[in-house]
Motif scaffolding. Structure first.
Motif, PDB file in Angstrom:
ATOM      1  N   ARG A 193       0.814  -1.215   0.000  1.00  0.00           N
ATOM      2  CA  ARG A 193       0.000   0.000   0.000  1.00  0.00           C
ATOM      3  C   ARG A 193       0.847   1.265   0.000  1.00  0.00           C
ATOM      4  NH1 ARG A 193      -0.258  -2.051   5.292  1.00  0.00           N
ATOM      5  NH2 ARG A 193       0.117  -0.528   6.973  1.00  0.00           N
ATOM      6  N   GLU A 194       2.089   1.166   0.474  1.00  0.00           N
ATOM      7  CA  GLU A 194       3.038   2.273   0.373  1.00  0.00           C
ATOM      8  C   GLU A 194       4.445   1.728   0.466  1.00  0.00           C
ATOM      9  OE1 GLU A 194       3.570   4.615   4.277  1.00  0.00           O
ATOM     10  OE2 GLU A 194       1.462   3.973   4.348  1.00  0.00           O
ATOM     11  N   ALA A 195       5.397   2.522   0.002  1.00  0.00           N
ATOM     12  CA  ALA A 195       6.794   2.112   0.076  1.00  0.00           C
ATOM     13  C   ALA A 195       7.258   2.088   1.528  1.00  0.00           C
ATOM     14  CB  ALA A 195       7.658   3.069  -0.733  1.00  0.00           C
ATOM     15  N   GLU A 196       8.217   1.216   1.806  1.00  0.00           N
ATOM     16  CA  GLU A 196       8.845   1.171   3.123  1.00  0.00           C
ATOM     17  C   GLU A 196      10.335   1.434   2.924  1.00  0.00           C
ATOM     18  OE1 GLU A 196       8.399  -1.370   7.188  1.00  0.00           O
ATOM     19  OE2 GLU A 196       8.556  -2.536   5.332  1.00  0.00           O
ATOM     20  N   ILE A 197      10.766   2.634   3.272  1.00  0.00           N
ATOM     21  CA  ILE A 197      12.139   3.071   3.025  1.00  0.00           C
ATOM     22  C   ILE A 197      12.691   3.675   4.310  1.00  0.00           C
ATOM     23  CG2 ILE A 197      13.615   4.642   1.713  1.00  0.00           C
ATOM     24  CD1 ILE A 197      11.602   4.457  -0.587  1.00  0.00           C
ATOM     25  N   GLY A 198      13.788   3.126   4.774  1.00  0.00           N
ATOM     26  CA  GLY A 198      14.430   3.642   5.972  1.00  0.00           C
ATOM     27  C   GLY A 198      14.781   2.531   6.940  1.00  0.00           C
ATOM     28  N   TRP A 199      15.322   2.909   8.074  1.00  0.00           N
ATOM     29  CA  TRP A 199      15.769   1.955   9.088  1.00  0.00           C
ATOM     30  C   TRP A 199      14.607   1.606  10.005  1.00  0.00           C
ATOM     31  CZ3 TRP A 199      20.650   0.012   8.693  1.00  0.00           C
ATOM     32  CH2 TRP A 199      21.494   0.673   7.799  1.00  0.00           C
ATOM     33  N   THR A 200      14.309   0.318  10.106  1.00  0.00           N
ATOM     34  CA  THR A 200      13.158  -0.124  10.862  1.00  0.00           C
ATOM     35  C   THR A 200      13.572  -1.184  11.880  1.00  0.00           C
ATOM     36  OG1 THR A 200      12.655  -1.724   9.107  1.00  0.00           O
ATOM     37  CG2 THR A 200      11.474   0.363   9.062  1.00  0.00           C
ATOM     38  N   THR A 201      12.894  -1.160  13.012  1.00  0.00           N
ATOM     39  CA  THR A 201      13.054  -2.182  14.035  1.00  0.00           C
ATOM     40  C   THR A 201      11.877  -3.145  13.933  1.00  0.00           C
ATOM     41  OG1 THR A 201      14.206  -0.629  15.483  1.00  0.00           O
ATOM     42  CG2 THR A 201      13.285  -2.602  16.507  1.00  0.00           C
TER      43      THR A 201
ATOM     44  N   GLY B 102      17.103  -5.709  14.640  1.00  0.00           N
ATOM     45  CA  GLY B 102      17.728  -4.651  13.861  1.00  0.00           C
ATOM     46  C   GLY B 102      18.171  -3.485  14.734  1.00  0.00           C
ATOM     47  N   PRO B 103      18.085  -2.250  14.233  1.00  0.00           N
ATOM     48  CA  PRO B 103      17.352  -1.814  13.036  1.00  0.00           C
ATOM     49  C   PRO B 103      18.014  -2.271  11.729  1.00  0.00           C
ATOM     50  CG  PRO B 103      18.586   0.025  13.942  1.00  0.00           C
ATOM     51  CD  PRO B 103      18.741  -1.107  14.909  1.00  0.00           C
ATOM     52  N   TRP B 104      17.167  -2.537  10.747  1.00  0.00           N
ATOM     53  CA  TRP B 104      17.575  -2.969   9.417  1.00  0.00           C
ATOM     54  C   TRP B 104      17.101  -1.944   8.382  1.00  0.00           C
ATOM     55  CZ3 TRP B 104      20.616  -7.045   9.975  1.00  0.00           C
ATOM     56  CH2 TRP B 104      20.368  -7.981  10.991  1.00  0.00           C
ATOM     57  N   LEU B 105      17.812  -1.878   7.264  1.00  0.00           N
ATOM     58  CA  LEU B 105      17.402  -0.980   6.188  1.00  0.00           C
ATOM     59  C   LEU B 105      16.368  -1.657   5.309  1.00  0.00           C
ATOM     60  CD1 LEU B 105      17.758   1.736   4.688  1.00  0.00           C
ATOM     61  CD2 LEU B 105      19.339   0.516   3.160  1.00  0.00           C
ATOM     62  N   ASN B 106      15.197  -1.050   5.243  1.00  0.00           N
ATOM     63  CA  ASN B 106      14.173  -1.462   4.285  1.00  0.00           C
ATOM     64  C   ASN B 106      14.164  -0.490   3.109  1.00  0.00           C
ATOM     65  OD1 ASN B 106      12.244  -3.779   4.664  1.00  0.00           O
ATOM     66  ND2 ASN B 106      12.281  -2.982   6.771  1.00  0.00           N
ATOM     67  N   PHE B 107      13.992  -1.050   1.910  1.00  0.00           N
ATOM     68  CA  PHE B 107      13.900  -0.207   0.716  1.00  0.00           C
ATOM     69  C   PHE B 107      13.105  -1.005  -0.319  1.00  0.00           C
ATOM     70  CE2 PHE B 107      14.740   2.836  -2.410  1.00  0.00           C
ATOM     71  CZ  PHE B 107      15.450   3.905  -1.883  1.00  0.00           C
ATOM     72  N   HIS B 108      11.769  -1.000  -0.161  1.00  0.00           N
ATOM     73  CA  HIS B 108      10.960  -1.840  -1.048  1.00  0.00           C
ATOM     74  C   HIS B 108       9.586  -1.212  -1.249  1.00  0.00           C
ATOM     75  CE1 HIS B 108       8.429  -3.703   2.207  1.00  0.00           C
ATOM     76  NE2 HIS B 108       9.449  -3.300   2.935  1.00  0.00           N
ATOM     77  N   PHE B 109       8.996  -1.596  -2.381  1.00  0.00           N
ATOM     78  CA  PHE B 109       7.668  -1.132  -2.765  1.00  0.00           C
ATOM     79  C   PHE B 109       6.663  -2.280  -2.781  1.00  0.00           C
ATOM     80  CE2 PHE B 109      10.863   1.641  -4.487  1.00  0.00           C
ATOM     81  CZ  PHE B 109      10.361   2.913  -4.294  1.00  0.00           C
ATOM     82  N   ASP B 110       7.156  -3.515  -2.810  1.00  0.00           N
ATOM     83  CA  ASP B 110       6.326  -4.708  -2.835  1.00  0.00           C
ATOM     84  C   ASP B 110       6.425  -5.423  -1.496  1.00  0.00           C
ATOM     85  OD1 ASP B 110       5.732  -4.212  -5.543  1.00  0.00           O
ATOM     86  OD2 ASP B 110       7.520  -5.302  -6.193  1.00  0.00           O
ATOM     87  N   ALA B 111       5.565  -6.415  -1.300  1.00  0.00           N
ATOM     88  CA  ALA B 111       5.574  -7.195  -0.063  1.00  0.00           C
ATOM     89  C   ALA B 111       5.166  -8.625  -0.390  1.00  0.00           C
ATOM     90  CB  ALA B 111       4.628  -6.588   0.963  1.00  0.00           C
ATOM     91  N   PHE B 112       5.401  -9.540   0.549  1.00  0.00           N
ATOM     92  CA  PHE B 112       5.051 -10.941   0.362  1.00  0.00           C
ATOM     93  C   PHE B 112       4.110 -11.403   1.462  1.00  0.00           C
ATOM     94  CE2 PHE B 112       9.108 -11.000   2.779  1.00  0.00           C
ATOM     95  CZ  PHE B 112       8.678 -11.635   3.938  1.00  0.00           C
ATOM     96  N   THR B 113       3.372 -12.475   1.173  1.00  0.00           N
ATOM     97  CA  THR B 113       2.716 -13.239   2.221  1.00  0.00           C
ATOM     98  C   THR B 113       3.629 -14.413   2.540  1.00  0.00           C
ATOM     99  OG1 THR B 113       1.479 -14.594   0.630  1.00  0.00           O
ATOM    100  CG2 THR B 113       0.414 -12.602   1.444  1.00  0.00           C
ATOM    101  N   PRO B 114       3.901 -14.674   3.814  1.00  0.00           N
ATOM    102  CA  PRO B 114       4.750 -15.820   4.141  1.00  0.00           C
ATOM    103  C   PRO B 114       4.162 -17.098   3.553  1.00  0.00           C
ATOM    104  CG  PRO B 114       4.444 -14.426   6.069  1.00  0.00           C
ATOM    105  CD  PRO B 114       3.493 -13.929   5.017  1.00  0.00           C
ATOM    106  N   PRO B 115       4.990 -17.961   2.995  1.00  0.00           N
ATOM    107  CA  PRO B 115       4.461 -19.161   2.333  1.00  0.00           C
ATOM    108  C   PRO B 115       3.829 -20.131   3.317  1.00  0.00           C
ATOM    109  CG  PRO B 115       6.872 -19.183   2.390  1.00  0.00           C
ATOM    110  CD  PRO B 115       6.445 -17.830   2.854  1.00  0.00           C
TER     111      PRO B 115
END
Length: 226
Positions: A105-113, A125-138
């Motif tokens: 629904r929106e981009a996730e960009i930046g350092w996230t915990t 983390g914090p870890w760097l996220n930089f994505h526009f798509d997402a997944f459902t866990p299999p």
């Protein structure tokens, strides 16, 4: 038996693997980068696999190599090869294992915990996220981490998918900037991003040692369970 060799699939000849090569070397494992355009190895030959990032979407079948890589990754998973998928790689791995990938629904960009619901996996983390798509866990996987915007980490058998970039360093981020500068889509992003790329790069430089330490812990966890 401990693996002595790992293959990391990259999606452009200019891609690099960030801090992963020296961290694998610390474990006595040789990490070979293999571009998807150069052909993918026989699944039976693999000891350990990584699938790294891409600016493409893991559901966009206009991408010429996507269908082939997805079918190959399904075969790899049927053989039980321990696999670490990062960002795009986590999304394609989710698809190979029966999950879905979609435009978020929106981009996730930046350092996230992360919110980490399992006591035996607390890599917040914090870890760097930089994505526009997402997944459902299999199906059959364990969700290990999430944010308000997206699932972030899952384990399925001997494989691990992480939406964030534990391997990021400034050299890797510079390849992203180069891609944005030479591609039409990237130039549109740069035109709208203002000083975001410069700020993210400065943050990566500032956090590089701490991020590498976090990545070392994540990699150790993956290897111990593989």
């Amino acid at each position: 038996m401990k693996a002595s060799r790992a293959i990391a699939v990259v999606h452009d000849v200019g891609d690099v693997a960030g801090c992963l090569p020296p961290l694998f070397a610390e474990q006595g494992i040789d990490l070979e980068l293999r571009c998807v355009d150069a052909g993918l190895p026989d699944p039976a030959s693999l000891e350990l696999l990584l699938v790294l990032g891409s600016p493409e979407s893991a559901y966009d079948h206009r991408v010429p190599w996507l269908a082939g890589e997805l079918a190959w990754l399904k075969a790899v998973q049927l053989r039980g090869v321990p696999t670490l998928g990062i960002c795009f790689g986590s999304q394609l791995l989710a698809r190979a294992l029966g999950g879905e990938v979609y435009r978020n629904r929106e981009a996730e960009i930046g350092w996230t915990t992360l919110d980490t619901p399992h006591a035996d996996w607390s890599l917040k983390g914090p870890w760097l996220n930089f994505h526009f798509d997402a997944f459902t866990p299999p199906p059959g996987s364990t969700l290990l981490g999430s944010t308000d915007l997206a699932a972030q980490a899952y384990r399925h058998g001997r494989s691990l998918g992480v939406q964030f970039h534990p391997e990021i360093d400034t050299a890797m981020f510079d390849t992203w900037i180069a891609y944005w500068q030479r591609s039409e889509e990237g130039r549109r992003f740069m035109a709208e991003a203002g000083d975001l790329p410069e700020r993210i790069r400065a943050q990566i430089a500032e956090r590089e040692r701490a991020n590498q330490d976090n990545c070392r812990v994540l990699l150790k966890d993956f290897l111990e369970r593989s």
